[in-house]
Every structure is written in C-alpha cells, then in structure tokens.
Design a protein around this motif. Structure first.
Motif, mmCIF file in Angstrom:
data_model
loop_
_atom_site.group_PDB
_atom_site.id
_atom_site.type_symbol
_atom_site.label_atom_id
_atom_site.label_comp_id
_atom_site.label_asym_id
_atom_site.label_seq_id
_atom_site.Cartn_x
_atom_site.Cartn_y
_atom_site.Cartn_z
ATOM 1 N N VAL A 162 4.549 13.593 0.180
ATOM 2 C CA VAL A 162 5.190 12.736 0.744
ATOM 3 C C VAL A 162 4.297 11.294 0.963
ATOM 4 O O VAL A 162 3.102 11.781 1.461
ATOM 5 N N PHE A 163 4.753 10.091 0.546
ATOM 6 C CA PHE A 163 3.770 9.088 1.024
ATOM 7 C C PHE A 163 4.731 7.760 1.057
ATOM 8 O O PHE A 163 5.900 7.721 0.860
ATOM 9 N N TYR A 164 4.005 6.805 2.088
ATOM 10 C CA TYR A 164 4.956 5.962 2.452
ATOM 11 C C TYR A 164 4.409 4.478 1.669
ATOM 12 O O TYR A 164 3.611 4.233 1.381
ATOM 13 N N LEU A 165 5.666 3.527 1.310
ATOM 14 C CA LEU A 165 5.158 2.324 0.843
ATOM 15 C C LEU A 165 5.053 1.482 2.185
ATOM 16 O O LEU A 165 5.909 1.508 3.205
ATOM 17 N N VAL A 166 4.014 0.737 2.480
ATOM 18 C CA VAL A 166 3.796 -0.188 3.307
ATOM 19 C C VAL A 166 3.719 -1.564 2.743
ATOM 20 O O VAL A 166 2.668 -1.711 1.918
ATOM 21 N N LEU B 135 0.763 -1.093 0.057
ATOM 22 C CA LEU B 135 0.073 0.227 -0.027
ATOM 23 C C LEU B 135 0.808 1.195 0.137
ATOM 24 O O LEU B 135 1.802 1.117 0.744
ATOM 25 N N PHE B 136 0.489 2.221 -0.569
ATOM 26 C CA PHE B 136 1.004 3.682 -0.695
ATOM 27 C C PHE B 136 0.252 4.271 0.414
ATOM 28 O O PHE B 136 -1.023 4.691 0.218
ATOM 29 N N VAL B 137 0.527 4.848 1.419
ATOM 30 C CA VAL B 137 -0.305 5.564 2.394
ATOM 31 C C VAL B 137 0.185 6.986 2.578
ATOM 32 O O VAL B 137 1.671 7.011 2.761
ATOM 33 N N PRO B 138 -0.669 7.886 2.730
ATOM 34 C CA PRO B 138 -0.214 9.461 2.636
ATOM 35 C C PRO B 138 0.438 9.675 3.976
ATOM 36 O O PRO B 138 0.072 9.091 4.855
ATOM 37 N N LYS B 139 1.338 10.472 3.828
ATOM 38 C CA LYS B 139 2.124 10.892 5.033
ATOM 39 C C LYS B 139 1.280 11.466 6.147
ATOM 40 O O LYS B 139 1.441 10.981 7.403
ATOM 41 N N SER B 140 0.159 12.029 5.713
ATOM 42 C CA SER B 140 -0.668 12.580 6.993
ATOM 43 C C SER B 140 -1.329 11.604 7.672
ATOM 44 O O SER B 140 -1.669 11.938 8.911
ATOM 45 N N ARG B 141 -1.279 10.467 7.308
ATOM 46 C CA ARG B 141 -2.075 9.602 7.911
ATOM 47 C C ARG B 141 -1.179 8.241 8.442
ATOM 48 O O ARG B 141 -1.743 7.162 8.749
ATOM 49 N N ILE B 142 -0.170 8.326 8.087
ATOM 50 C CA ILE B 142 0.866 7.072 8.391
ATOM 51 C C ILE B 142 0.832 6.653 9.967
ATOM 52 O O ILE B 142 0.788 5.423 10.178
ATOM 53 N N SER B 143 0.522 7.728 10.766
ATOM 54 C CA SER B 143 0.404 7.363 12.219
ATOM 55 C C SER B 143 -0.726 6.718 12.595
ATOM 56 O O SER B 143 -0.649 5.844 13.455
ATOM 57 N N ASP B 144 -1.827 7.117 12.030
ATOM 58 C CA ASP B 144 -3.078 6.594 12.029
ATOM 59 C C ASP B 144 -3.261 4.942 11.625
ATOM 60 O O ASP B 144 -3.668 3.952 12.460
#
Ligand code: FAD
Length: 535
Positions: free
Chosen positions: A431-435, A381-390
């Motif tokens: 910025v987005f994360y790969l999980v 999944l690509f997760v937006p930076k603003s929601r990675i903590s959630d």
C-alpha cells in the motif's frame, strides 16, 4: 521498367534521401519534404501556444513548427524524417499541455505534435458496447471520451480528478484518482494501443502482441512512442453519486480508516476513496470543489481542532436511480465502521457526470478571478504506507508550518492493482499513498504564496524525505540530472534504457522529460555509453 527508368528512379530516391540527410529540420519542413494529410504551422501564435504549459515555471522555448496530424501516418512521416535526418531533431507529442515542467516541449529545434486538436481524419471515439471498450485517438480529452461512452450507458472505470487531460498524456504517466484503489490506475485499464515508435514505425501492441512495447509505453513518459490510439475498457455507467466528506483531527485514525476502506472488496464498499489535508479554508486552498459552501449546514470552523491540521476523508457511493431507496442504508452501514469526528459529515448527491467533471467547475471559478493562469510548482509523491505517519509529522505538521497555497491531496492505493510490467514507478510496498501538493504561486500574495518560497519548500520536502530515508517516488516525475533518473527507476533503469535503445534509438521523443541526452548528440545508433551521459 526499363534500365533507364530504374536508374533515374534510384537517382531521384538517392537525391531525396541525400536532401533529408543534408538539410536541417527547419528547411525540411519549409520545403514541404514531409508530406502530411494534416498540416504544419509556423505561425508565431501557434508556436507560442505550445511552448508553455500549466506549470508556467519555465521561460517558453518555441519549437520550429507544430504538426496538427490527421492520422497516425502523419505522425509516423514526421518521426521517420526526424529519425533519418543527419542531425536528428526532437519530436514531442503534446496532449493538453497540462504538464508542470515543460515535459511536452521540444526546445528550439524540434517539432511539437499537437495531439488534442481534432483534425478531419483523426479517429472519433468508437464505442463497442458488446465488447465493453472504446477506441480513442491518443489526443482525445477524457471529458469527450466520457460524453461519447455515456451515449451507450457506459464509462471508463478509472479516472483522473480532472477530465481536460488527454488520453495519451495520462497514459504516459499513470492516470490516478479515487477509483485507483479498486480498478488500478488508468494504465491498468487499457486493452490495446497503436504507437508510433522513435523509428517512425506504427505498431499495434497489447497483452498478446508486441507486449514489451505495450507495457513499456504505459507510464513510459512518452519515451518509446507516441500513442495514436488506445482501447479503453468500460463498465456500465452509474447514474448518480452520493458524495461524502468527513473530518478527522488524528492523522492515524484518518489513515487507518482510509486503509480499511481500500482493503474492502465486492459490491459493498465505497467506489472512490480520496482525502485531503486542511490547513486553512481560502479559495486557493480549496479550489478543487465548492463542497464546503455556505449552503452546507456544517462549517469546518465549527469543528474544533485547536487551530491544528485537519484531515478530510472523501468517499463516494455510485448508484442507479432504481437503487435510490436503498443507498442511504448502504452508506450508513459502511460509515458505521469509520471513526471520523461525528459532527463533521458533509453530504451531497449529484449525477455521475457532474461528479467526474467537478474540478472543471472549480477551474471556471478560478479563471474568473484570474487565479488559474498562474505558476504551479506542484509536487506529487508516492509515499510508502509504513512511513506516511513520519511524512505527516515532518511535512504537514512541520515544513508546511500551517501554510499552504493550494489543495493537498492524500489517499492510499493497492500496489497489486498496478501492473509491474508497466513503466510507472511506485514504492516497494503493498500500500502506498499519493500526496499531491497542488500549489498556485501568487505574485501579489503573502510571502508563503510566492513562487520562490514554494519551490524552496518543495526542495526541503524532498530533502527531508531523503534524510529521513522515506523512499518516496515522484509521480509526474521531474528530475534535474540523469543520476536522479537512474535513482528514480532503481533496478528497472537498465530495462528502461534498453527499451529506449530499441524503440527510440536517436532519442527523438519526449525530450522535454530530460531523461536521455539531446537527440542531436545521439549517434546513429547511440553507443551504449552515450545513453548514460548527461544531456
Ligand atoms: P501533456 O502535458 O501535454 O504531456 C505529458 C507528457 O506526455 C509529455 O512528455 C508528452 O510528450 C507526453 N505525451 C502526451 N501525449 C502523448 C501521446 N499521445 N503519446 C505519448 N506521449 C504523449 N494526473 C492524474 O493522474 N490524476 C489527476 O487527478 C490529475 N489531475 C490533474 C489536474 C490538473 C488541473 C492538472 C493540470 C493536471 C492533473 N493531472 C492529474 C496531471 C496529468 O495527468 C498530467 O499533466 C499529464 O501530463 C496529462 O496532461 P496532458 O494530457 O496535458 O499531457
């Protein structure tokens, strides 16, 4: 030419066309109507070998035939026949079969083009040292691209963690690893492509020529054409790599450091930034590397985390042997800015090629324990930076319940390194994360390692994201309905669909992705409404 000769020529041409249109694909192939320099195979063992993939999640469906092409023209001849036949039949390129959900398959009435079997005639990687690029056949494995370019002291800039993947296969997705924050994904490092479209035309495309096709094919999930040649941009190859891992118990501190590292520019920065979540230390969870080996002076268990989740930052500094005196100092300065657990520094130093090929060593280890050829219900999944903590709270500390069955990668990327014109889909944030939940299902393992349990967990993760309104995008996407695909592409869906109509009007290509309806149902050409029907 006499009038008689002309009319018999027309008669023969007409007869051939009628034959192509009237008979089914299997007969066509058997009578050898498709003249190729490579060869078709109908052998049960060959059909079986292309009908399953790394995911091992579906019961294999064998195609009618497998084409081992020896040129782009072979691929074009097959596609022209599939396109011209009354009941258009599917044609899928197969890179190295490392998909999870049958994306490279065709089902029973199609032909699989085995791209990664080198046949005499297919392009050898051709390095142009002056121009700093390499031309490669679409089925070339990245490991072979690396070997060839290293002969010239050069290497591609952007990688995947594992090199036994095909160039065409990763360019149809994006191709990402810890270099993507700086160099962008592999699709941002391509200069030119040769593509065989769904009409059977061989088209050269680049930033200057057939631009729409060029960007569409990159990240295009094989929907618009088969990549037969790619021109990849190169850089001088580093000789050695200082490879460092440090641990965090706080997710916020971990992600702050990752985001800081990917915001750095210029020479004074790390060259690779990844990370992973540590739930427990078993082989299946940490198969990607033997980094935490008994020889390492620090054991993870010695780092107190009260049994909760730990996060590992993984960074590297590339260097030339002539810089070995200064690399320690450079790394020390860079690390001073980070806030990891001070006693948790794991360092190793190795050749560049060994670093890039690290996952293959892990593969061999798993193979020796019969843990490689097992089902892989992966979720990326690509997760937006603003929601990675959630996401951390809901998934790593919630749904996973301290149990996983494979490595969980997590690292951020900069969106400005992705070309918006490509077909790859990423979240709408800078910025987005790969999980990446890289699970292996074990039939004789614990309940939490069973296939059904892991598939259900994937479903719950996606459901959680939807309910919490975390706008994730799947990487290496797999969707069950066309509604989900429309949602995946969002406001780019119309453009994606119109490109399909332009470049593959009969829906012949990469049907295993299950984005468009079955080709045998596609009219000639498809009506606008038919392309939005479900298959
Ligand atoms: P296949 O699975 O054979 O094909 C994938 C899709 O592309 C299919 O739809 C196929 O029809 C199409 N296709 C194949 N070749 C062509 C072509 N020449 N032209 C047009 N379409 C084509 N991905 C990353 O980005 N980063 C990673 O670090 C990474 N690590 C991985 C590690 C492992 C162990 C595995 C199994 C996969 C990993 N992947 C990674 C995923 C990988 O990028 C995908 O599996 C991708 O599909 C490439 O695999 P492949 O070459 O075997 O392609």
């Amino acid at each position: 030419m006499t009038r008689e000769m002309t009319s018999s020529f027309l008669l023969v041409t007409f007869a051939i066309c009628t034959l192509i249109i009237a008979v089914g694909p299997s007969e066509l192939l058997r009578i050898g109507a498709i003249d190729v320099d490579g060869h078709f195979t109908f052998k049960p063992s060959d059909l079986a070998s292309v009908s399953s993939d790394f995911g091992m999640l579906k019961s294999p469906e064998e195609p009618l035939a497998v084409l081992h092409p020896s040129s782009a023209e072979d691929v074009a001849r097959l596609i022209r026949t599939a396109y011209g036949s009354a009941t258009a039949f599917p044609v899928s390129a197969r890179g190295h079969g490392h998909s999870i959900n049958g994306q490279a398959s065709t089902g029973r009435n199609g032909v699989v083009v085995e791209m990664s079997h080198r046949n005499i005639g297919t392009l050898e990687p051709l390095v142009e040292p002056e121009e700093m690029y390499v031309d490669v056949w679409g089925g070339e494995l990245w490991v072979d691209v690396l070997k060839k370019t290293l002969e010239h002291g050069l290497a591609p800039k952007s990688w995947t963690d594992y090199l036994y993947l095909s160039v065409g296969g990763t360019l149809s997705n994006a191709g990402i690893s810890g270099q993507a924050f700086h160099h962008g994904p592999q699709i941002s490092n391509v200069l030119e492509l040769d593509v065989v479209t769904g009409r059977g035309e061989v088209m050269r495309c680049s930033e200057e020529e057939n631009t729409r096709l060029f960007h569409g094919v990159l990240g295009g999930l094989g929907q618009f054409g088969i990549i037969t040649r790619a021109r990849i941009s190169l850089e001088p190859a580093p000789q050695r790599v200082r490879w460092i891992r440090v641990l965090y118990s706080s997710f916020e501190v971990f992600t702050d450091d990752q985001e800081y590292l990917i915001s750095m520019h210029g020479h004074s920065k790390f060259d690779y930034v990844e990370g992973f979540v540590i739930v427990d230390e078993g082989l299946v969870n940490n198969w990607r590397s033997s980094f935490f080996s008994p020889h390492n002076p620090v054991k993870i268990s010695s780092v107190s985390s009260n049994g909760s989740v730990l996060y590992c930052l993984e960074i590297t500094k590339n260097y030339h042997e002539s810089e070995s005196d200064t690399v320690d100092q450079e790394v020390e300065i860079l690390m001073k800015k980070l806030n990891f657990i001070p006693t948790s520094v794991f360092t190793t130093d190795l050749q560049y090629v060994d670093f890039l090929d690290r996952v293959h060593k892990a593969e061999l280890k798993l193979r020796s324990k019969n843990l490689w050829e097992v089902p892989h219900p992966w979720l990326n999944l690509f997760v937006p930076k603003s929601r990675i903590s959630d996401f951390d709270k809901g998934v790593f500390k919630g749904i996973l319940g301290n149990k996983t069955s494979g490595p969980i990668l997590i690292y951020p990327m900069n969106k400005d390194k992705w070309d918006e014109r490509s077909s790859a889909v990423t979240p709408d944030e800078e910025v987005f994360y790969l999980v990446a939940l890289l699970r292996s299902a074990l039939s004789d393992g614990e309940e939490t390692q069973k296939l059904e349990y892991l598939k259900d967990q994937n479903r719950r993760i996606l459901e959680f994201c939807e309910q919490a309104k975390i706008n994730v995008k799947q990487y290496l996407p797999h969707h069950a309905t066309q509604e989900e695909w429309v949602d995946h592409y969002g406001d780019r869906w119309d453009q994606f669909r119109s490109m399909k109509t332009e470049f593959d009007p009969r829906h012949i290509l990469a049907t295993g992705q299950k984005i468009f309806q079955n080709p045998s149902l596609a009219l000639f050409p498809p009506s606008p409404s038919s392309s939005s029907a479900s298959w």
